[in-house]
Motif scaffolding. Structure first.
Motif, PDB file in Angstrom:
ATOM      1  N   UNK A  36       0.849  -1.191   0.000  1.00 63.39           N
ATOM      2  CA  UNK A  36       0.000   0.000   0.000  1.00 63.39           C
ATOM      3  C   UNK A  36       0.882   1.238   0.000  1.00 63.39           C
ATOM      4  N   UNK A  37       0.221   2.343   0.018  1.00 62.67           N
ATOM      5  CA  UNK A  37       0.894   3.619  -0.067  1.00 62.67           C
ATOM      6  C   UNK A  37       1.820   3.828   1.120  1.00 62.67           C
ATOM      7  N   UNK A  38       3.053   3.997   0.823  1.00 64.25           N
ATOM      8  CA  UNK A  38       4.005   4.227   1.896  1.00 64.25           C
ATOM      9  C   UNK A  38       4.348   5.714   1.876  1.00 64.25           C
ATOM     10  N   UNK A  39       3.566   6.453   2.605  1.00 64.16           N
ATOM     11  CA  UNK A  39       3.705   7.912   2.533  1.00 64.16           C
ATOM     12  C   UNK A  39       5.062   8.357   3.055  1.00 64.16           C
ATOM     13  N   UNK A  40       5.497   7.685   4.102  1.00 63.65           N
ATOM     14  CA  UNK A  40       6.798   8.073   4.696  1.00 63.65           C
ATOM     15  C   UNK A  40       7.901   7.954   3.669  1.00 63.65           C
ATOM     16  N   UNK A  41       7.879   6.820   2.991  1.00 69.54           N
ATOM     17  CA  UNK A  41       8.921   6.614   1.995  1.00 69.54           C
ATOM     18  C   UNK A  41       8.868   7.700   0.930  1.00 69.54           C
ATOM     19  N   UNK A  42       7.663   7.986   0.462  1.00 66.06           N
ATOM     20  CA  UNK A  42       7.518   9.022  -0.564  1.00 66.06           C
ATOM     21  C   UNK A  42       8.104  10.329  -0.109  1.00 66.06           C
ATOM     22  N   UNK A  43       7.730  10.724   1.104  1.00 67.21           N
ATOM     23  CA  UNK A  43       8.199  12.021   1.572  1.00 67.21           C
ATOM     24  C   UNK A  43       9.707  12.034   1.719  1.00 67.21           C
ATOM     25  N   UNK A  44      10.232  10.931   2.236  1.00 65.21           N
ATOM     26  CA  UNK A  44      11.694  10.873   2.399  1.00 65.21           C
ATOM     27  C   UNK A  44      12.372  11.039   1.046  1.00 65.21           C
TER      28      UNK A  44
END
Lengths: 478, 432
Positions: free
Chosen positions: A110-118
């Motif tokens: 699923x969407x890994x928002x943390x990874x995206x932001x990092x």
């Protein structure tokens, strides 16, 4: 025919669009044909042939085109795409894939928002750093550093999916290239990005630019350029040129160009295009001679040896292409069957391959056209040596009905591809050779008549103009 | 003495030698107005003169007699007189041209025009056809010369529907023209006659001449001719392209403006090009009125028929034998019976070579049996060669003639450079 450009290019553009305006837009352009699921299609094996961005692109393409009822394959493709993207830094693509998966693969996917932001933060920082460096180099006016700076920028944008910017950056290095090595590097990068963007006109121009450098290219680079040129030709439907380019590719290519194309693809594309466009002599010279040499008896091979000595240049390529063909034995069998007139089995192989070929990102639009061309060539070749052909036998050779066959033949005759006429009552095809003598007489008489008429009209018009002129000059004098 | 009596005496006296005739001509010209004033009294005068000997005098008197309005009964009497005159008159005498007007209008032409009007008034155009043919032949300086009488004659032929007589005069090649307008009318009516006789190739040639003739302004004849040209092209060649229809030598006026007046026909041609009979017929149905107004409806119907023919002809290229049912299906006819009728008609017209086997319902297509080996064919080819050689000679002769023409040289001399590389001694006389 679905051999239009508009079916897959907008999809690719949508996926890679810089502005990210195509979220969820890819779902609309589902394939128009539901493909019978090819059980033989092994996604893992297929994907392992490629690396980099093209792997992701191909997986996404497969996911979109494998049809609604084959969710297993679709999910598998999306899962692998997800994994691949996570290894890179393209958050745009990441969001796309997550949307497509829609939570069907469990919590891991699923969407890994943390990874995206990092990743985004890192990207910002890197961009700033690169920017500063580039400005520093620019003020210093050191050519080499500026070139490296732009190159780094290009790589950066490419990794983040901003292909347009990447292309611009690579092209900017052109002014700072000093050796031909630099130019080649620039061309290769530009070609890579253009292929991903689907702008094959750029590909063609950069290939020619690279080939024009003064230094001799090493084998691998030359092979890569040939592949790229072949791809460009294929996409612009110049099948004969594409076939030639693919056939000229050296086998040293191996897996060096996996970020664009796999050697199996070279064989498939080249084989199919050659089959569709080459005539018998070219086909033989370029792909088959070596195969036959290895398969037949010695005395026949002696004859072919003579042939080979004559066809030196093409022979070198034969060996090359044979190596490629070994990777896709089906295509090799296919070509063999066609040449030895086993049309039924040839067409059967083609039909089996079709499902898998439709999942290929580059060949997708052209499969129908190529298949039609191959079928037509088979029909024409079948009728060529005969004075009369029994349609019953021909229908069984091609595994089709007599009426269907008759329709196809009539279409070919009207197109002037076959010189024959159909005896519909007895279901026989008779070869018909134009009577040159009569035709010449007719042409002569017609030419004479046309000349006669034209000269007479001309004389008449001259008279009218003369009269007109006389009248006017007369009135002027008066 | 009554001036009329004096005139008659002079006519009778001075009609024998060419010198006398010239004098007579001058006298008659001067007396022309007085003759016209006395038109009512002229019929007995006509009785006194013999048309064959006193042709010139008779002509002038006749001219004066028939000028002015004539009622139907008068027409009844005058038509035979004129007819008799034309048949009997002396060709040389009537060719003497008056110099009074620039248009070189022969009095005989005026007389014939009036004849034409009168027979039209009597609604018996066929009565005028014969005499006009004789008159045209007599007035011609040579068979290549076009007189104004030609177009009138052809018009009467068209109205009277006696096409064969018209055809006889169309067989001559025309090279000299007095008035462009005559040529337009001649070619237009000639085209109509050929269409009536189903000689479409000749019709195309004639209409082509009208459409490509040099003209500074568009005229109605060219527009009508263009409409028919489109239709006949479709019937004969099976295709018509707007882009290639007018060759480069057609006048710029024609190239620009003709198509604006012929819109329905151009659309008909494009609908024909799609090879769908249903569409073509639908289009014809919706535009029947327009075609009717131009009097082209019959021709349009022939165009539709030609489409069937063309489809059947295409079948001969791909099939050796074909059942009537299949022909009906491919060509979109309603039943095998209709297909049989069409094929039979085409065989009779010589448009295809085939045999119909009624028992099996099959048609067998044959090759053109012409082998180009017969004597007739050889004579045909030989005569074509001779004809073309004569034409080439004529062309070179004309070329020479124009190069020596003063007007041409003066114009060319003006535009040429003062000194060419080759000739330093350019005669200055030509640089006017």
């Amino acid at each position: 025919m679905d051999a239009d450009d508009e079916s897959s290019n907008p999809m690719i553009d949508e996926i890679y669009a810089n502005g990210g305006s195509a979220e969820g837009g890819g779902g609309e352009k589902r394939s128009r044909r539901l493909i019978i699921s090819g059980d033989q299609f092994d996604i893992e094996a297929y994907a392992s042939l490629y690396s980099g961005r093209t792997k992701i692109a191909r997986l996404l393409f497969i996911a979109d085109h494998c049809g609604g009822d084959n969710s297993a394959m679709q999910l598998e493709a999306l899962r692998m795409a997800f994994d691949e993207i996570k290894k890179g830094e393209n958050t745009q693509l990441f969001r796309e894939v997550v949307n497509k998966i829609g939570g069907r693969l469990g919590p891991d996917y699923t969407m890994d928002v943390a990874w995206c932001e990092a990743v985004d933060r890192r990207a910002e920082q890197k961009k700033e750093k690169l920017d500063n460096e580039l400005n520093a180099y620019r003020t210093n006016l050191i050519k080499e550093s500026i070139r490296m700076g732009y190159n780094d920028f290009g790589d950066f944008y490419y990794a983040h999916g901003q292909l347009g910017e990447a292309f611009k950056s690579y092209v900017r290095t052109r002014d700072y290239c000093t050796t031909s090595k630099h130019i080649i590097h620039m061309c290769m990068s530009a070609i890579l990005v253009s292929i991903e963007m689907g702008q094959f006109t750029h590909v063609a121009s950069y290939v020619s630019k690279a080939e024009q450098t003064h230094e001799a290219l090493d084998q691998i680079t030359a092979a890569k350029l040939r592949c790229a040129a072949g791809l460009a030709n294929l996409v612009s439907k110049k099948y004969k040129l594409a076939a030639r380019k693919f056939l000229e590719t050296a086998p040293e290519l191996g897996s060096h160009y996996n970020e664009v194309i796999a050697p199996q693809d070279v064989a498939t594309y080249g084989g199919l295009c050659a089959l569709a466009t080459f005539d018998r002599t070219e086909l033989k010279a370029s792909t088959l001679t070596m195969i036959m040499l290895l398969n037949d008896d010695c005395e026949i091979s002696f004859v072919f040896l003579i042939l080979i000595l004559y066809l030196q240049a093409k022979v070198i390529d034969n060996i090359n292409f044979r190596n490629f063909l070994e990777l896709v034995p089906e295509v090799r069998e296919l070509i063999n069957d066609f040449y030895s007139s086993h049309y039924a089995s040839c067409l059967e192989y083609l039909a089996n391959l079709k499902a898998n070929l439709l999942l290929d990102i580059h060949l997708h639009d052209h499969v129908e056209t190529l298949y039609d061309q191959i079928r037509h060539k088979a029909l024409i070749q079948y009728t060529l040596p005969f004075v009369s052909v029994d349609l019953q036998m021909m229908a069984s050779a091609f595994k089709t009905t007599i009426t269907g066959l008759e329709k196809e033949l009539v279409a070919l005759i009207t197109d002037n591809q076959i010189q024959a006429r159909v005896d519909s009552h007895n279901k026989i095809l008779y070869a018909r050779h134009a009577d040159q003598r009569n035709a010449t007489f007719q042409r002569v008489l017609e030419t004479g008549r046309v000349f006669d008429r034209d000269v007479r009209s001309m004389l008449l018009r001259t008279n009218l103009i003369k009269y007109d002129y006389n009248a006017r000059s007369l009135s002027r004098k008066l | 003495m009554d001036p009329l009596e004096a005139l008659v005496a002079q006519i009778q006296g001075l009609s024998s030698t060419p010198g006398d005739i010239a004098r007579l001509h001058i006298i008659l010209k001067q007396a022309d107005d007085s003759l016209r004033a006395e038109s009512t009294r002229l019929s007995p005068v006509l009785g006194q003169l013999a048309p064959s000997e006193h042709s010139l005098g008779f002509l002038y008197v006749l001219d004066a007699f028939t000028s002015g309005q004539i009622s139907k009964q008068q027409a009844e009497t005058s038509v035979p007189i004129i007819t008799g005159f034309i048949n009997a008159c002396n060709a040389e005498q009537i060719r003497l041209a008056p110099e009074k007007c620039i248009n070189l209008c022969y009095p005989i032409v005026l007389v014939c025009k009036r004849l034409k009007d009168q027979v039209m008034m009597l609604e018996a155009p066929i009565r005028g056809a014969g005499p006009l043919l004789t008159a045209a032949r007599k007035l011609q300086l040579s068979t290549e010369h076009l007189t104004p009488l030609h177009s009138d004659f052809l018009m009467l032929c068209v109205l009277a529907k006696c096409y064969k007589t018209g055809l006889s005069i169309l067989e001559d090649d025309i090279f000299e023209v007095d008035q462009p307008r005559d040529l337009f009318l001649y070619c237009y009516y000639g085209g109509m006659i050929c269409i009536g006789l189903k000689r479409f190739q000749k019709a195309l040639d004639l209409l082509h001449n009208v459409v490509t003739a040099p003209m500074s302004t568009l005229n109605a004849i060219a527009v009508e001719a263009y409409k028919k040209y489109i239709l006949v092209s479709l019937i004969h060649h099976g295709q018509w392209q707007l882009s290639t229809s007018l060759p480069k030598y057609a006048s710029s006026v024609a190239q620009r403006s003709l198509k604006n007046f012929c819109q329905p026909y151009i659309e008909l041609a494009s609908s024909y090009g799609t090879e769908k009979i249903a569409e073509l017929e639908a289009y014809v149905q919706t535009n029947t009125e327009k075609f009717e107004n131009d009097n082209n409806l019959g021709l349009v119907k022939q165009v539709v028929l030609s489409m069937y023919k063309r489809n059947i002809q295409r079948l001969t290229q791909t099939y050796l034998t074909l059942s009537l049912q299949d022909i009906a299906n491919t060509v979109q006819l309603n039943s095998p019976k209709e297909a049989e009728m069409h094929v039979l008609q085409m065989i009779q017209d010589g448009e295809i070579y085939a045999t119909i086997n009624q028992r099996d319902g099959m048609v067998r297509f044959l090759e053109d049996p012409e082998q180009y080996k017969t004597c007739e064919m050889i004579e045909n080819i030989d005569s074509s060669i001779q004809r073309i050689m004569a034409l080439s000679r004529k062309l070179s002769a004309m070329d020479e003639q124009i190069s020596c023409d003063q007007l041409y040289l003066s114009k060319v001399g003006r535009e040429r450079q003062r000194y060419d590389f080759d000739d330093f001694d350019v005669p200055t006389k030509f640089n006017i």
